[in-house]
Structure formats: C-alpha cells, structure tokens
Design an enzyme around this catalytic site. Structure first.
Site, PDB file in Angstrom:
ATOM      1  N   SER A 160       0.864  -1.175   0.000  1.00  0.00           N
ATOM      2  CA  SER A 160       0.000   0.000   0.000  1.00  0.00           C
ATOM      3  C   SER A 160       0.901   1.226   0.000  1.00  0.00           C
ATOM      4  O   SER A 160       2.061   1.151   0.437  1.00  0.00           O
ATOM      5  CB  SER A 160      -0.890   0.009   1.247  1.00  0.00           C
ATOM      6  OG  SER A 160      -1.434   1.293   1.484  1.00  0.00           O
ATOM      7  N   TYR A 187      -1.069  -0.973  10.423  1.00  0.00           N
ATOM      8  CA  TYR A 187      -1.249  -1.126   8.981  1.00  0.00           C
ATOM      9  C   TYR A 187      -0.004  -0.680   8.215  1.00  0.00           C
ATOM     10  O   TYR A 187       0.497  -1.392   7.335  1.00  0.00           O
ATOM     11  CB  TYR A 187      -2.468  -0.330   8.516  1.00  0.00           C
ATOM     12  CG  TYR A 187      -2.815  -0.551   7.064  1.00  0.00           C
ATOM     13  CD1 TYR A 187      -3.458  -1.722   6.647  1.00  0.00           C
ATOM     14  CD2 TYR A 187      -2.512   0.409   6.099  1.00  0.00           C
ATOM     15  CE1 TYR A 187      -3.783  -1.932   5.318  1.00  0.00           C
ATOM     16  CE2 TYR A 187      -2.829   0.212   4.766  1.00  0.00           C
ATOM     17  CZ  TYR A 187      -3.468  -0.953   4.380  1.00  0.00           C
ATOM     18  OH  TYR A 187      -3.782  -1.156   3.055  1.00  0.00           O
TER      19      TYR A 187
END
Length: 268
Positions: free
Chosen positions: A144, A157
């Site tokens: 990401s 995350y």
C-alpha cells in the site's frame, strides 16, 4: 497465462476479485480463497463462463491465511488439482484501529501484523517449493502507499505493509537461483470495501484527490492489470520490486485522518 495455476488470496471482493477476473480472462487456472463462502461463490459463479471460454478455470477454497494448516491445505489442494503451482497473489489483508500509538490496543496491533505480515510469510513458506518445482514462478505481495508514506493513526497497517515489502525483497534474493520472482504492488486510494468508510464529501476524500496528480481514485482493475503482468513471462526479469499504482499520489503526502479521532484521542 494459458494453463498457469494461480492462487489469489482474499479473492471474494475488491482487488482480489479483480485479479481473479483478470487472470481468468488471460486463460489461467485460478483458485481464490477467503473466509466468507458467499463472496467467494459469487465471484466463482460470475467468472466460470469466462474461464471456460478462455480455456482456464476458477474455483474457491475457504481458508484463513493466518492459520498455517489452512495455507498448507490451500497450496496442496491447488497443486493436486492442477498438477503444479505457477503463481501466487498474496492479497488477503486488512487494517486495524485508527488511533495514535499511545492509544493503540496492543492485541489489535498484533492482529493486523499477524494477518498482513505472517499471512504473507506463510504463503511464501508453503508456495515456494512448488513454484520452484514448476521451473520457476511469480509471487506478488499486496502492499500500500501507506507502506512507504506516513499515514498518521494507521497503527499496525503501515508497519505491516512495509513488512510485506521487506519479505518480497528478501525472498527475491533467496529464491532467484530457483527462478522464483517476488514483487509487490502499492495501490493508492482504490475504490474497494476497505476504503468505503471514507465519505466522498469529506475533507479526507478531498485530500486524497488534491494530492493525486492524475485526480480521482483508482479502480481494482488498475491494480489487477499490473498483477497479471508481474505474473507473466513478460516480467521475467523483474524481481524484488515494489511498484506504485496510485495516480502519482506517492509524489505528495498521505491524507489527514485526524477528523476521525475523538478530541480526547488526539496524540500527545
């Protein structure tokens, strides 16, 4: 991709489902996995006719990538059904609590690391022997833009996505001699369920758009096109790389998510 045997984890929706569709359309034999039978079955039903028309196939397995027995079974049944394994798309993953670090629940932090990092490692562990036995193959991890750009309050995350990129680099070095390639993809804001919690009329959404040179947001298919390329022989000399698919967002900064926090949750 004709006849190639490919596993796609997290294949019941979003980027995973788009990757399955892209690979099936290219003639691959795809096995998706996830934890929700209804979502996987919908994707399988939708793509079966396409698979038959293109000479490939699609089926699904219920599997949790954080459970090693499930991962081992997923790989074993795929090899048994197709005779080999040529590629893996390690797409399954998720986010956690949106809190500054001093308020992060430790168990939630660990859960996200387990899902994203350990889940990817388990797929590497069990897939590599079969990819090598097939004469080489390709493994694509799903990172990401949060894996290399600061995203305050994202907790585990950001750490987990950076961890996936580290796995890809090290595995590319370890298994290059066996002609097994490892790469990762860095999606930016992509129109998936994971990003559905952001209101389209919010300052956060506006920040994403303002910081994306090409404007707008990505679609799952934008990521799937790159994944198909990385799995193919066209990418035979590409390994150990992480590639952005973000409309240029990596040239700017991450959005400000502070409006999602209660006043008493703001960092020190």
């Amino acid at each position: 991709m004709n006849g190639r045997s490919i596993i796609v984890t997290g294949g019941g929706s979003g980027i995973g489902a788009a990757c399955a569709a892209e690979l099936v359309a290219a003639g691959a034999r795809v096995v998706t996995c996830g934890r929700t039978e209804s979502k996987l079955a919908e994707v399988t039903d939708r793509l079966t006719a396409v698979a038959q028309d293109r000479g490939g196939s699609i089926r699904h397995e219920i599997a949790d990538v954080t459970a090693e027995d499930d991962v081992a079974r997923l790989v074993a049944t795929t090899v048994e059904a197709h005779g080999a394994l040529h590629g893996v798309v390690a797409n399954a993953g998720g986010a956690g609590a949106l809190q500054p670090y001093e308020r992060q629940p430790t168990e939630e932090f660990v859960r996200v690391l387990h899902l994203n990092v350990v889940g990817t490692m388990l797929l590497v562990k069990h897939a590599v022997p079969h990819l090598a036995a097939a004469g080489g193959g390709s493994f694509v991890g799903m990172s990401s833009i949060a894996g290399h750009m600061t995203h305050p309050y994202f907790g585990a995350y950001t750490v987990s996505k950076a961890g996936i990129e580290a796995i890809v680099r090290n595995a590319a070095d370890e298994y290059g001699h066996a002609q097994v390639r490892f790469n990762a993809v860095r999606p930016g804001f992509t129109a998936t369920e994971l990003m559905g919690f952001i209101p389209r009329d919010s300052a956060i959404y506006g920040s994403y758009i303002e910081n994306t040179p090409m404007g707008g947001v990505g679609e799952p298919e934008d990521v799937a096109h790159l994944v198909r390329f990385l799995l193919s022989d066209e990418a035979r000399w590409i390994t150990g790389q992480t590639i952005n698919v973000d409309g240029g967002h990596c040239l700017r900064r991450g959005p400000d998510f502070s409006s999602f926090l209660a006043d008493d949750s703001l960092p020190l």
